[in-house]
Design an enzyme around this catalytic site. Structure first.
Site, mmCIF file in Angstrom:
data_model
loop_
_atom_site.group_PDB
_atom_site.id
_atom_site.type_symbol
_atom_site.label_atom_id
_atom_site.label_comp_id
_atom_site.label_asym_id
_atom_site.label_seq_id
_atom_site.Cartn_x
_atom_site.Cartn_y
_atom_site.Cartn_z
ATOM 1 N N ASP A 70 0.813 -1.222 0.000
ATOM 2 C CA ASP A 70 0.000 0.000 0.000
ATOM 3 C C ASP A 70 0.844 1.268 0.000
ATOM 4 O O ASP A 70 2.065 1.217 0.219
ATOM 5 C CB ASP A 70 -0.967 -0.008 1.198
ATOM 6 C CG ASP A 70 -0.314 -0.507 2.491
ATOM 7 O OD1 ASP A 70 0.927 -0.478 2.579
ATOM 8 O OD2 ASP A 70 -1.043 -0.910 3.405
ATOM 9 N N ASN A 139 -7.465 -2.824 14.396
ATOM 10 C CA ASN A 139 -8.869 -3.091 14.045
ATOM 11 C C ASN A 139 -9.003 -4.319 13.141
ATOM 12 O O ASN A 139 -10.075 -4.601 12.618
ATOM 13 C CB ASN A 139 -9.498 -1.874 13.362
ATOM 14 C CG ASN A 139 -8.796 -1.499 12.051
ATOM 15 O OD1 ASN A 139 -7.847 -2.161 11.651
ATOM 16 N ND2 ASN A 139 -9.261 -0.452 11.398
ATOM 17 N N HIS A 141 -7.269 -4.795 10.280
ATOM 18 C CA HIS A 141 -7.014 -4.580 8.847
ATOM 19 C C HIS A 141 -5.720 -5.249 8.408
ATOM 20 O O HIS A 141 -4.803 -5.449 9.195
ATOM 21 C CB HIS A 141 -7.071 -3.083 8.475
ATOM 22 C CG HIS A 141 -5.860 -2.267 8.827
ATOM 23 N ND1 HIS A 141 -5.907 -0.891 8.909
ATOM 24 C CD2 HIS A 141 -4.570 -2.603 9.102
ATOM 25 C CE1 HIS A 141 -4.700 -0.440 9.205
ATOM 26 N NE2 HIS A 141 -3.883 -1.439 9.335
ATOM 27 N N GLU A 146 -9.873 -2.109 5.349
ATOM 28 C CA GLU A 146 -10.453 -1.744 6.635
ATOM 29 C C GLU A 146 -11.730 -2.562 6.915
ATOM 30 O O GLU A 146 -12.387 -3.022 5.977
ATOM 31 C CB GLU A 146 -10.833 -0.252 6.614
ATOM 32 C CG GLU A 146 -9.658 0.680 6.350
ATOM 33 C CD GLU A 146 -8.765 0.894 7.564
ATOM 34 O OE1 GLU A 146 -8.588 -0.033 8.370
ATOM 35 O OE2 GLU A 146 -8.241 2.014 7.708
HETATM 36 C C1 F6R Z 1 1.492 -1.418 6.178
HETATM 37 C C2 F6R Z 1 0.168 -2.005 6.257
HETATM 38 C C3 F6R Z 1 -0.626 -1.989 7.506
HETATM 39 C C4 F6R Z 1 0.200 -2.306 8.763
HETATM 40 C C5 F6R Z 1 -0.681 -2.324 10.016
HETATM 41 C C6 F6R Z 1 0.130 -2.580 11.264
HETATM 42 O O1 F6R Z 1 2.027 -1.528 4.880
HETATM 43 O O2 F6R Z 1 -0.302 -2.478 5.284
HETATM 44 O O3 F6R Z 1 -1.672 -2.928 7.389
HETATM 45 O O4 F6R Z 1 0.828 -3.546 8.586
HETATM 46 O O5 F6R Z 1 -1.355 -1.118 10.139
HETATM 47 O O6 F6R Z 1 0.993 -1.499 11.464
HETATM 48 P P1 F6R Z 1 2.081 -1.500 12.638
HETATM 49 O O7 F6R Z 1 3.066 -2.568 12.266
HETATM 50 O O8 F6R Z 1 2.702 -0.132 12.563
HETATM 51 O O9 F6R Z 1 1.353 -1.789 13.888
#
Ligand code: F6R
Length: 248
Positions: A70, A139, A141, A146
């Protein structure tokens, strides 16, 4: 979904890197799906260390192709909060992935929807992701897919949920500066990966991990729950993120 629990963030990072390194050694021309965020930082550090061993022992990325999950919409690639910047700083500048083999969605495209179509086609043309690294949002995701009424299959533009804006505001000066939209690989793009490694650490994710692992149902309200039906998915936890699991 296979469950692995490591003691702490250091051993989780070592284990995650070991799985990826072993994969790259077996299939040097593999396609890796990569994630950003705080969770994979230790894995990237360890992969860089292994690359720097040099000679035959050094982990070689020269034939590897990468696809990132992403990117935020509207941030310049030079913006330190962009995922382009993150990947350069934390991984690509330190290993030998060829620049032409690096794929990250262009969040600044004049036509973001066209960019999603281009990205999905590039994924397809690469032969598909062999090993996809994922982090988990508090959450539930994965990528920026989401919680919603339904999950979108292909790469798409998504509005970020309030929870994600708040969770990611730690990387920005304030929540107001967090972009409201992103381009993300879809659930179908992720599920097409031949192998998936979901890495989760910290107490803050213990509740969502418990929901995913113990409610044992699939719901678009918890996007990562779909990984239960992937034929080769592993969830790698540290003891804190595993702490709410019944049998832990
Ligand atoms: C990042 C991504 C997100 C993160 C997720 C966890 O490329 O796709 O889904 O993996 O938000 O983020 P952290 O590791 O910062 O808790």
């Amino acid at each position: 979904m296979k469950l692995l629990i490591e003691k702490d963030y250091t051993s989780l990072s070592k284990k995650g890197a070991e799985i990826i390194a072993e994969f790259v050694r077996k299939k040097p021309e593999c396609v890796l799906g990569l994630a950003t965020g705080s969770t994979p930082l230790g894995i990237y550090e360890e992969l860089i260390r292994q690359h720097r061993l040099g000679g035959n022992a050094g982990l070689d990325f020269s034939k590897v192709t990468t696809f990132n999950l992403d990117e935020y919409c509207g941030l310049e690639e030079s913006n330190p909060q962009s995922y382009h910047y993150y990947m350069r700083e934390n991984f690509f500048n330190h290993v030998n992935v060829r620049p032409e083999n690096i794929n990250i969605p262009n969040g600044n495209s004049a036509d973001p929807h066209q960019e999603c179509i281009r990205y999905e086609a590039a994924l397809e043309a690469s032969g598909g992701v062999d090993l996809q690294l994922l982090g988990l949002g508090p959450n539930g995701h994965i990528g920026f897919n989401e919680p919603d009424e339904h999950l979108i299959l292909d790469t798409h533009v998504v509005g970020l949920s309030q929870e994600t804006i708040e969770a990611n505001s730690r990387f920005f000066v304030s929540a107001e500066q967090v972009p409201r939209a992103a381009i993300t690989m879809g659930i179908g793009s992720i599920m097409k990966a031949k192998k998936i490694l979901l890495v989760v650490n910290g107490k803050g994710k213990a509740d969502i991990v418990r929901k995913i692992m113990e409610e044992r149902s699939i719901s678009p309200k918890i996007p990562a729950s779909i990984l239960h039906v992937h034929p080769d998915a592993t969830i790698l936890l540290d003891s804190e993120s595993a702490s709410a699991l019944e049998r832990n």
